[in-house]
Design an enzyme around this catalytic site. Structure first.
Site, short mmCIF file in Angstrom:
data_model
loop_
_atom_site.label_atom_id
_atom_site.label_comp_id
_atom_site.label_asym_id
_atom_site.label_seq_id
_atom_site.Cartn_x
_atom_site.Cartn_y
_atom_site.Cartn_z
N ASP A 17 -14.33 -4.64 -90.54
CA ASP A 17 -14.50 -5.12 -91.90
C ASP A 17 -15.63 -6.17 -91.91
OD1 ASP A 17 -13.39 -7.46 -90.91
OD2 ASP A 17 -11.70 -7.51 -92.32
N CYS A 74 -11.79 -6.94 -86.83
CA CYS A 74 -11.67 -7.65 -88.10
C CYS A 74 -11.62 -9.14 -87.76
CB CYS A 74 -10.49 -7.16 -88.95
SG CYS A 74 -8.84 -7.54 -88.36
N THR A 76 -9.06 -11.27 -87.31
CA THR A 76 -8.08 -11.54 -86.25
C THR A 76 -7.86 -10.35 -85.33
OG1 THR A 76 -6.32 -10.73 -87.68
CG2 THR A 76 -6.78 -13.12 -87.74
N HIS A 107 -1.40 0.68 -68.47
CA HIS A 107 0.03 0.82 -68.76
C HIS A 107 0.34 1.55 -70.05
CE1 HIS A 107 1.39 -2.75 -65.99
NE2 HIS A 107 0.54 -1.92 -65.40
N HIS A 142 4.58 4.74 -66.23
CA HIS A 142 3.97 4.39 -67.53
C HIS A 142 3.85 5.65 -68.41
CE1 HIS A 142 3.34 0.46 -65.94
NE2 HIS A 142 2.60 0.93 -64.94
C1 RB5 Z 1 -10.50 -10.82 -93.88
O1 RB5 Z 1 -10.67 -12.07 -94.47
C2 RB5 Z 1 -9.34 -10.88 -92.88
O2 RB5 Z 1 -8.13 -10.95 -93.56
C3 RB5 Z 1 -9.38 -9.68 -91.97
O3 RB5 Z 1 -10.61 -9.62 -91.33
C4 RB5 Z 1 -8.34 -9.65 -90.86
O4 RB5 Z 1 -8.31 -10.83 -90.16
C5 RB5 Z 1 -7.01 -9.16 -91.25
O5 RB5 Z 1 -6.11 -9.00 -90.43
#
Ligand code: RB5
Length: 157
Positions: A17, A74, A76, A107, A142
């Site tokens: 994203d 993304c 996180t 694994h 595994h």
């Molecule tokens: C975008 O702001 C953020 O929510 C997305 O990149 C991600 O971290 C979602 O899990």
């Protein structure tokens, strides 16, 4: 092995994203330099987009055999990994370091790796992706466990 007796780099699908687009670009550059055919499924700019769209696109590419592995980014890594794992053919691992990247191949036979651009620095992320793409599944015990992750498996009553 190809005729030059060097390992063939498997095709990789990329997705991110807006929060992950810069790290995706760095990963794309590194993979292309290493000889991987790369399918970049976007996003391609910093306009705000919805991470599930890109997690699903990469998941489909891997599930349909258009790519051997997927790499997702993304902010996180969490949302986009959840999105990818909605596809029953996908084992997407959210990874923060090289150790996680190695162990999820050994694994879990993970076929997609997810990274958080707000969590993991670019050098660590590149090392993790390289490790992910070059570490084989160990099989054995595994294999039995991974089998239990397949859509057809259900726990005994
Ligand atoms: C975008 O702001 C953020 O929510 C997305 O990149 C991600 O971290 C979602 O899990």
């Amino acid at each position: 092995m190809n005729p030059a007796n060097t390992p063939i780099a498997p095709p990789v699908a990329l997705g991110a994203d807006h929060a992950g687009v810069a790290l995706k670009a760095a990963i794309r550059e590194a993979l292309e330099a290493a000889g991987h055919p790369v399918m970049d499924l976007g996003t391609h700019g910093t306009d705000s987009v919805d991470y599930p769209d890109f997690g699903a696109a990469v998941a489909s590419a891997v599930a349909e055999g258009r790519a051997a592995f997927g790499v997702l980014v993304c902010g996180t890594g969490i949302g986009i990994s959840i999105a990818a794992n909605r596809n029953p053919a996908i084992r997407c691992a959210l990874v923060h370091d090289v150790t996680g990247a190695r162990l999820t191949r050994q694994h879990n036979d993970a076929n997609v790796i997810a990274l958080g651009a707000r969590m993991t620095g670019v050098e660590v992320a590149l090392d993790a992706v390289r490790t992910f793409l070059t570490t084989p599944f160990e099989g054995g015990r595994h294999g039995r466990r991974v089998q239990k992750l397949s859509p057809g498996w259900s726990a005994s009553p």
